[in-house]
Design an enzyme around this catalytic site. Structure first.
Site, PDB file in Angstrom:
ATOM      1  N   ASP A 121     -57.140  14.503 -41.988  1.00  0.00           N
ATOM      2  CA  ASP A 121     -56.836  13.259 -42.675  1.00  0.00           C
ATOM      3  C   ASP A 121     -58.086  12.384 -42.613  1.00  0.00           C
ATOM      4  O   ASP A 121     -58.983  12.629 -41.803  1.00  0.00           O
ATOM      5  CB  ASP A 121     -55.650  12.586 -41.983  1.00  0.00           C
ATOM      6  CG  ASP A 121     -55.374  11.200 -42.515  1.00  0.00           C
ATOM      7  OD1 ASP A 121     -55.221  11.062 -43.744  1.00  0.00           O
ATOM      8  OD2 ASP A 121     -55.328  10.258 -41.706  1.00  0.00           O
ATOM      9  N   ASP A 172     -58.247   8.266 -43.434  1.00  0.00           N
ATOM     10  CA  ASP A 172     -58.025   6.914 -42.912  1.00  0.00           C
ATOM     11  C   ASP A 172     -57.267   6.937 -41.592  1.00  0.00           C
ATOM     12  O   ASP A 172     -56.180   7.510 -41.493  1.00  0.00           O
ATOM     13  CB  ASP A 172     -57.244   6.085 -43.934  1.00  0.00           C
ATOM     14  CG  ASP A 172     -58.057   5.814 -45.187  1.00  0.00           C
ATOM     15  OD1 ASP A 172     -59.168   5.274 -45.058  1.00  0.00           O
ATOM     16  OD2 ASP A 172     -57.591   6.151 -46.285  1.00  0.00           O
ATOM     17  N   THR A 195     -56.393  13.933 -47.847  1.00  0.00           N
ATOM     18  CA  THR A 195     -56.216  12.492 -47.767  1.00  0.00           C
ATOM     19  C   THR A 195     -55.315  11.962 -48.870  1.00  0.00           C
ATOM     20  O   THR A 195     -55.267  12.519 -49.971  1.00  0.00           O
ATOM     21  CB  THR A 195     -57.584  11.778 -47.836  1.00  0.00           C
ATOM     22  OG1 THR A 195     -57.393  10.354 -47.862  1.00  0.00           O
ATOM     23  CG2 THR A 195     -58.373  12.183 -49.077  1.00  0.00           C
ATOM     24  N   SER A 196     -54.631  10.873 -48.587  1.00  0.00           N
ATOM     25  CA  SER A 196     -53.818  10.196 -49.590  1.00  0.00           C
ATOM     26  C   SER A 196     -54.656   9.309 -50.497  1.00  0.00           C
ATOM     27  O   SER A 196     -54.139   8.770 -51.478  1.00  0.00           O
ATOM     28  CB  SER A 196     -52.713   9.373 -48.918  1.00  0.00           C
ATOM     29  OG  SER A 196     -51.785  10.213 -48.276  1.00  0.00           O
ATOM     30  N   LYS A 210     -47.776  12.484 -48.792  1.00  0.00           N
ATOM     31  CA  LYS A 210     -47.286  12.624 -47.429  1.00  0.00           C
ATOM     32  C   LYS A 210     -46.137  11.625 -47.258  1.00  0.00           C
ATOM     33  O   LYS A 210     -46.224  10.526 -47.798  1.00  0.00           O
ATOM     34  CB  LYS A 210     -48.397  12.316 -46.417  1.00  0.00           C
ATOM     35  CG  LYS A 210     -49.632  13.208 -46.531  1.00  0.00           C
ATOM     36  CD  LYS A 210     -50.752  12.687 -45.630  1.00  0.00           C
ATOM     37  CE  LYS A 210     -52.032  13.469 -45.811  1.00  0.00           C
ATOM     38  NZ  LYS A 210     -53.156  12.911 -45.017  1.00  0.00           N
ATOM     39  N   ASP A 227     -53.251  10.560 -37.965  1.00  0.00           N
ATOM     40  CA  ASP A 227     -52.980   9.350 -37.179  1.00  0.00           C
ATOM     41  C   ASP A 227     -51.638   8.715 -37.475  1.00  0.00           C
ATOM     42  O   ASP A 227     -51.163   7.898 -36.693  1.00  0.00           O
ATOM     43  CB  ASP A 227     -54.061   8.300 -37.456  1.00  0.00           C
ATOM     44  CG  ASP A 227     -53.904   7.678 -38.838  1.00  0.00           C
ATOM     45  OD1 ASP A 227     -53.699   6.450 -38.914  1.00  0.00           O
ATOM     46  OD2 ASP A 227     -53.970   8.403 -39.839  1.00  0.00           O
TER      47      ASP A 227
END
Length: 230
Positions: free
Chosen positions: A20, A22, A115-116, A147, A172
């Protein structure tokens, strides 16, 4: 007397690593919280409650959680505006402690960014944090579902040609940890947000990790953890 603590090491073995961005390798909390506090206030929502569901999800999915009765096309339209604002704002974007060394240690092993963020936002934040962009990446444009759906991690594993069970996810957020687990992968939780969401193992930050390659070519990730003593 308070219990003493000692440090132990948990070692996980894998064939590929899925990262991931962020909160995991890039600390973008300052930007995320600025933008989403403003958005929440503009919609009459409690910003503190909004921030509890922001991390890990694509913006439109966050909006759908916070405003469940609103048409999804409105969420997508507002998310485009939010993405543009977040991409332009890199003030306070820094690497998570240990991220430069961690990224250097995995440079030669199979790994992907999942990643989003969309591609533009991912590039802006990785550049601001002075971290190398993985050659393989799954961004918001690559998936149909945000996600905590496992699609992103499954696509990352497929792009690397590795079975999901042989991947380790680094995450995270609650949504990200749930996505990795739903993909059938082990999850190393990074940072304070991760601890409450039952990752396979938790690390305070990336300085707690050591990545090496075994003689058979497999990747070994050692995680330093604190163990309560008597």
């Amino acid at each position: 007397m308070p219990a003493s603590t000692t440090t132990a090491s948990v070692v996980l073995t894998a064939k590929a690593l899925l990262l991931d961005m962020d909160g995991t390798i890039v600390n973008s909390d300052a930007v995320v919280e600025r933008c989403w506090r403003d958005w929440a206030v503009s919609h009459g929502l409690d910003p503190e409650e909004a921030l509890k569901v922001v991390h890990g999800r694509q913006g439109y999915a966050t909006m759908a959680v916070l405003l469940p009765d609103r048409p999804m096309e409105v969420n997508h339209a507002e998310n485009a505006v939010m993405l543009a604002r977040e991409t332009a704002d890199t003030d306070g974007v820094v690497p998570v402690p240990g991220a430069p060394e961690f990224m250097a240690s995995i440079a030669a092993v199979p790994h992907a960014l999942v990643t989003s963020a969309d591609a533009a936002l991912a590039a802006a934040r990785m550049t601001a944090a002075a971290l190398p962009m993985p050659a393989v990446r799954v961004t918001a444009e690559s998936v149909q579902d945000s996600k905590p759906h496992p699609e992103g991690f499954l696509k990352g594993a497929a792009a690397l040609g590795v079975d999901p069970a042989d991947c380790i996810v680094f995450e995270d957020s609650a949504a990200g940890i749930a996505a990795g687990q739903a993909a059938g992968m082990r999850v190393i939780g990074i940072g304070p947000r991760a601890a409450a969401h039952n990752p396979t193992v938790h690390a305070a930050d990336l300085t707690a990790l050591r990545v090496t390659t075994a003689a058979d070519g497999s990747i070994e990730v050692a995680v330093a953890i604190e163990v309560a003593g008597a």
